[in-house]
Design an enzyme around this catalytic site. Structure first.
Site, PDB file in Angstrom:
ATOM      1  N   PHE A   1       0.862  -1.181   0.000  1.00 59.16           N
ATOM      2  CA  PHE A   1       0.000   0.000   0.000  1.00 59.16           C
ATOM      3  C   PHE A   1       0.894   1.225   0.000  1.00 59.16           C
ATOM      4  O   PHE A   1       1.734   1.379   0.884  1.00 59.16           O
ATOM      5  CB  PHE A   1      -0.919   0.021   1.228  1.00 59.16           C
TER       6      PHE A   1
ATOM      7  N   ASP B   1       9.367   2.580   1.418  1.00 55.14           N
ATOM      8  CA  ASP B   1       8.183   3.287   1.924  1.00 55.14           C
ATOM      9  C   ASP B   1       8.083   3.015   3.425  1.00 55.14           C
ATOM     10  O   ASP B   1       7.651   1.953   3.861  1.00 55.14           O
ATOM     11  CB  ASP B   1       6.932   2.790   1.187  1.00 55.14           C
TER      12      ASP B   1
ATOM     13  N   LYS C   1       3.142   9.236   8.450  1.00 54.14           N
ATOM     14  CA  LYS C   1       2.255   9.015   9.599  1.00 54.14           C
ATOM     15  C   LYS C   1       2.758   9.574  10.936  1.00 54.14           C
ATOM     16  O   LYS C   1       2.237  10.566  11.416  1.00 54.14           O
ATOM     17  CB  LYS C   1       1.926   7.530   9.714  1.00 54.14           C
TER      18      LYS C   1
END
Ligand code: PLP
Length: 397
Positions: free
Chosen positions: A129, A214, A243
């Site tokens: 993702f 990532d 995040k």
């Protein structure tokens, strides 16, 4: 009741008014133990005094100037991230997807600047993702997110997770880079073994490819290192983080070596909001705490303890919980019951967990949690598992 919000989320029927550390409190005063942390975002919990002070102080001075001017707090945050990582340069933006967009563009431009503009394709991994923009959706390759949104953005070749032969076959003369999460988060807390990460590094070096990591979910201390790839003793060329990096303030960053960033000249990329003084003040405040002596040790200790306690739950309720996954405070329970139902039942126990792919629920607590918080959470997970165990036994009889 109809909502004015676009119905792209199936929201739980609960809202919160305030937070304190690992707790969220409803307007009625009900207290929930927050082991989702806004999907690994509230790394320092809710209303951390140092973050509140940094935000309110900066809010009274200056919010935004645009990147047409010098931003000293951004220079400082960039330098601190560079000093603490493999990278030489940082690009600030507002989200994980934007950080990945920057990473993808940088990898393509690297080869264009080297006289090989035909090398633009990026190999990614099934279950990945990378975000919800058109390019990052194509990178993630999940059919359910891509369908109905027109032609998939070209330039991404996806290979099965852990399939070395398929990976080698997918790398061709047009390949610019590999892109991977060191631990798949949304995909179900699937860790890439350290020797595989080192193998990817070697492959990239042999073939002149860039390695994009990532770390949007795994970064900023979540696994007990500042960045998860450090556990493997290797480094990427380009890395995204987001995040946890703003502790709840929207902030993302694309970090890179100077070599990998060689194509990114003035005008080649930009952002209106990214890296503004307000975001930079908060980002620096998050790093103040995460880089403090002993902070990452605490994450490692709490992560081990939580994992041990969860393993005991699995042993007691093997019909419900089949596997414990992940590292540090990025943990997952692989379930034998529907993960969304398990998360809803845990919510009834006033514990917030987050469903992920592969029928997993994630535990992503604030990194500041204590042993007492772990004991409270594990008690609620036991109670939840017990409820399902009774049902499963009833069904079997
Ligand atoms: C959440 C996430 C993203 C997307 O971040 P947004 O801030 O939602 O755009 C990208 N990559 C990974 C690994 C993520 O976990």
């Amino acid at each position: 009741m109809t909502s004015a919000l676009l119905p792209t989320y199936a929201r739980a029927p609960v809202a919160f008014e305030r937070g304190e550390g690992v707790w969220l409190v409803t307007p009625e005063g009900e207290r929930y133990l927050d082991f989702g942390a806004g999907i690994a975002v509230n790394a320092l919990g809710h209303a951390h005094p140092h973050l509140v002070a940094a935000l309110t102080t900066q809010a009274g001075k200056l919010w935004h100037t645009s990147n047409l001017f010098q931003i000293p707090e951004g220079e400082r945050l960039g330098q601190r991230l560079v000093d603490a990582s493999f990278a030489d340069v940082a690009f600030f933006c507002n989200s994980g997807a934007e950080a990945n967009e920057a990473a993808i563009k940088m990898a393509r431009k690297y080869h264009a600047a080297g006289g090989q503009p035909e090398r633009y394709r990026i190999v990614t991994f099934e279950g990945a993702f990378h975000g919800r923009t058109l390019a990052t959706l194509a990178a993630g390759g999940q059919q359910k997110y891509i369908e109905g949104f027109g032609p998939k953005v070209d330039g991404f070749d996806q290979v099965p997770f852990g399939d070395h032969e398929a990976l080698l076959a997918a790398v061709g003369p047009e390949t610019a880079a590999l892109m991977i999460e060191p631990i798949q988060g949304e995909g179900g807390i699937r860790s890439v073994p350290p020797q595989c990460l080192r193998g990817l590094r070697e492959l990239c070096d042999e073939r002149g490819l860039l390695l994009i990591m990532d770390e949007v979910q795994t970064g900023v201390g979540r696994t007990g290192k500042l960045f998860a790839h450090e556990w493997a003793g290797m480094a990427p060329d380009i890395m995204s983080a987001a995040k946890g990096i703003g502790g709840g303030f929207p902030l993302g960053v694309c970090l890179a070596t100077r070599e990998a960033a060689r194509g990114m000249t003035p005008g080649s990329h930009g952002t209106t909001f990214g890296g503004n003084p307000l975001a930079m003040a908060v980002g620096n405040a998050v790093l103040d705490v995460v880089l403090e002596d002993g902070f990452l040790d605490h994450v490692r200790r709490m992560g081990l303890l939580l994992k041990q306690r969860l393993a005991a739950v699995r042993d007691r309720y093997p019909h419900v919980v089949t596997e414990i996954r992940g590292d540090g405070l990025l943990l997952g329970l692989k379930l034998n019951v529907v993960n969304t139902e398990f998360a809803a039942a845990a919510r009834d126990q006033r514990l917030l967990l987050i469903p992920a792919g592969d029928n997993v629920v994630r535990l992503l607590p604030p990194l500041i949690l204590t042993e007492a918080d772990i004991a409270a959470a594990v008690g609620r997970i036991e109670a939840t598992a017990a409820r399902f165990e009774v049902q499963l036994r009833g069904a079997a009889e």
